[in-house]
Design a protein around this motif. Structure first.
Motif, mmCIF file in Angstrom:
data_model
loop_
_atom_site.group_PDB
_atom_site.id
_atom_site.type_symbol
_atom_site.label_atom_id
_atom_site.label_comp_id
_atom_site.label_asym_id
_atom_site.label_seq_id
_atom_site.Cartn_x
_atom_site.Cartn_y
_atom_site.Cartn_z
ATOM 1 N N LEU A 18 -1.667 -3.673 -11.199
ATOM 2 C CA LEU A 18 -1.720 -4.531 -10.019
ATOM 3 C C LEU A 18 -0.557 -4.243 -9.075
ATOM 4 O O LEU A 18 -0.721 -4.303 -7.853
ATOM 5 C CB LEU A 18 -1.709 -6.000 -10.443
ATOM 6 N N ARG A 19 0.603 -3.920 -9.632
ATOM 7 C CA ARG A 19 1.761 -3.584 -8.785
ATOM 8 C C ARG A 19 1.470 -2.329 -7.971
ATOM 9 O O ARG A 19 1.768 -2.258 -6.779
ATOM 10 C CB ARG A 19 3.012 -3.380 -9.649
ATOM 11 N N VAL A 20 0.904 -1.322 -8.636
ATOM 12 C CA VAL A 20 0.572 -0.083 -7.923
ATOM 13 C C VAL A 20 -0.427 -0.362 -6.806
ATOM 14 O O VAL A 20 -0.291 0.131 -5.681
ATOM 15 C CB VAL A 20 0.012 0.966 -8.911
ATOM 16 N N LYS A 21 -1.450 -1.165 -7.118
ATOM 17 C CA LYS A 21 -2.466 -1.486 -6.112
ATOM 18 C C LYS A 21 -1.848 -2.251 -4.944
ATOM 19 O O LYS A 21 -2.178 -1.994 -3.776
ATOM 20 C CB LYS A 21 -3.581 -2.318 -6.751
ATOM 21 N N ALA A 22 -0.929 -3.189 -5.263
ATOM 22 C CA ALA A 22 -0.270 -3.953 -4.204
ATOM 23 C C ALA A 22 0.562 -3.046 -3.306
ATOM 24 O O ALA A 22 0.533 -3.165 -2.076
ATOM 25 C CB ALA A 22 0.604 -5.046 -4.816
ATOM 26 N N LEU A 23 1.293 -2.101 -3.916
ATOM 27 C CA LEU A 23 2.099 -1.168 -3.131
ATOM 28 C C LEU A 23 1.211 -0.259 -2.286
ATOM 29 O O LEU A 23 1.508 0.018 -1.118
ATOM 30 C CB LEU A 23 2.980 -0.323 -4.061
ATOM 31 N N GLU A 24 0.112 0.198 -2.880
ATOM 32 C CA GLU A 24 -0.822 1.043 -2.144
ATOM 33 C C GLU A 24 -1.370 0.307 -0.927
ATOM 34 O O GLU A 24 -1.405 0.847 0.187
ATOM 35 C CB GLU A 24 -1.970 1.456 -3.069
ATOM 36 N N THR A 25 -1.775 -0.943 -1.120
ATOM 37 C CA THR A 25 -2.311 -1.752 -0.020
ATOM 38 C C THR A 25 -1.272 -1.944 1.077
ATOM 39 O O THR A 25 -1.573 -1.830 2.270
ATOM 40 C CB THR A 25 -2.788 -3.112 -0.548
ATOM 41 N N LEU A 26 -0.049 -2.236 0.664
ATOM 42 C CA LEU A 26 1.038 -2.437 1.621
ATOM 43 C C LEU A 26 1.287 -1.183 2.449
ATOM 44 O O LEU A 26 1.401 -1.245 3.678
ATOM 45 C CB LEU A 26 2.307 -2.844 0.870
ATOM 46 N N LEU A 27 1.354 -0.018 1.782
ATOM 47 C CA LEU A 27 1.615 1.237 2.486
ATOM 48 C C LEU A 27 0.468 1.598 3.428
ATOM 49 O O LEU A 27 0.701 2.075 4.537
ATOM 50 C CB LEU A 27 1.849 2.363 1.466
ATOM 51 N N VAL A 28 -0.755 1.350 2.993
ATOM 52 C CA VAL A 28 -1.913 1.640 3.850
ATOM 53 C C VAL A 28 -1.911 0.718 5.063
ATOM 54 O O VAL A 28 -2.123 1.146 6.207
ATOM 55 C CB VAL A 28 -3.224 1.498 3.049
ATOM 56 N N ASN A 29 -1.670 -0.587 4.843
ATOM 57 C CA ASN A 29 -1.682 -1.557 5.940
ATOM 58 C C ASN A 29 -0.596 -1.278 6.972
ATOM 59 O O ASN A 29 -0.773 -1.563 8.153
ATOM 60 C CB ASN A 29 -1.525 -2.974 5.392
ATOM 61 N N LYS A 30 0.524 -0.713 6.528
ATOM 62 C CA LYS A 30 1.613 -0.390 7.452
ATOM 63 C C LYS A 30 1.423 0.981 8.108
ATOM 64 O O LYS A 30 2.250 1.413 8.902
ATOM 65 C CB LYS A 30 2.957 -0.433 6.720
ATOM 66 N N GLY A 31 0.341 1.661 7.743
ATOM 67 C CA GLY A 31 0.065 2.954 8.345
ATOM 68 C C GLY A 31 0.917 4.080 7.805
ATOM 69 O O GLY A 31 1.000 5.156 8.410
ATOM 70 N N LEU A 32 1.557 3.864 6.662
ATOM 71 C CA LEU A 32 2.429 4.886 6.092
ATOM 72 C C LEU A 32 1.681 5.865 5.195
ATOM 73 O O LEU A 32 2.182 6.945 4.892
ATOM 74 C CB LEU A 32 3.559 4.221 5.290
ATOM 75 N N VAL A 33 0.508 5.474 4.757
ATOM 76 C CA VAL A 33 -0.302 6.320 3.881
ATOM 77 C C VAL A 33 -1.730 6.342 4.405
ATOM 78 O O VAL A 33 -2.290 5.302 4.738
ATOM 79 C CB VAL A 33 -0.279 5.781 2.425
#
Length: 203
Positions: A18-33
């Motif tokens: 869940l931590r990985v998924k949360a970080l992935e979502t955060l990075l995608v939402n910020k346009g970093l990934v």
């Protein structure tokens, strides 16, 4: 009135997935990934890059003496032709186990590892204990992996670096004459190509 600075909705969950998924979502939402690029990376390491690549090479070495000689002499031109050349695999050396010599690979400085052929390194390969002990007491470490060797077998430890990475060619299991390269590849384990295991007698 005091302001509560805790924001539960922004706290990372305890479960690693869940931590990985949360970080992935955060990075995608910020346009970093870029999600498409992330999917491609996951697809590559899940299905295209991994021990199955190294296993195919070892199986062909077992089956084709000319190919074996080329890989033991200078594998890089062949690996480029096979599209098994890339990041973390720029310069490979193949070392062959025999009746008298057993090879084992470590990276004493960090975790240098041939990604194009073996995928991502296992956790134990990166551990301080493995990296320190395998150089000092390789036979004891091998015993812990279930690898028992005759006393007169020479154990050679190869230290991978950013410039050179090693892959162990395990001995071909007995009674495998006539098997196809695909069937032989199924006998080649990841650990056998690190030196902490043998090729499987059966599959």
């Amino acid at each position: 009135m005091p302001h509560d600075h805790s924001h539960p909705q922004t706290e990372l969950p305890a479960d690693p997935v869940l931590r990985v998924k949360a970080l992935e979502t955060l990075l995608v939402n910020k346009g970093l990934v870029d999600p498409a690029a992330l999917d491609e990376i996951i697809e590559t390491y899940a299905h295209k890059v991994g021990p199955q690549n190294g296993a195919k090479v070892v199986a062909k070495m077992w089956s084709d003496p000319g190919f074996r000689d080329a890989m033991l002499t200078d594998p890089m031109p062949v690996l480029r032709d096979m599209d098994l050349y890339g990041r973390q695999g720029e310069h490979m050396v193949f070392v062959e186990n025999t009746d008298t010599v057993h090879n084992i690979v470590v990276c004493t400085l960090c975790s240098c590892y041939p990604w194009p052929l073996l995928g991502i390194p296992p956790g134990w390969y990166k551990s301080d204990a493995y990296r320190a002990r395998v150089v000092r007491e390789p036979r004891a470490v091998l015993q812990e992996f279930g690898v028992s060797l005759p006393e007169d077998t020479v154990v050679r430890v190869w230290d991978s670096t950013a410039e050179t990475r090693y892959l162990v060619v395990p001995q071909r299991p007995a009674h495998t004459e006539g098997l196809s390269e695909e069937d032989l590849a199924a006998r080649v384990t990841r650990d056998s190509m690190i030196g902490t295991g043998f090729a499987a007698e059966t599959v």
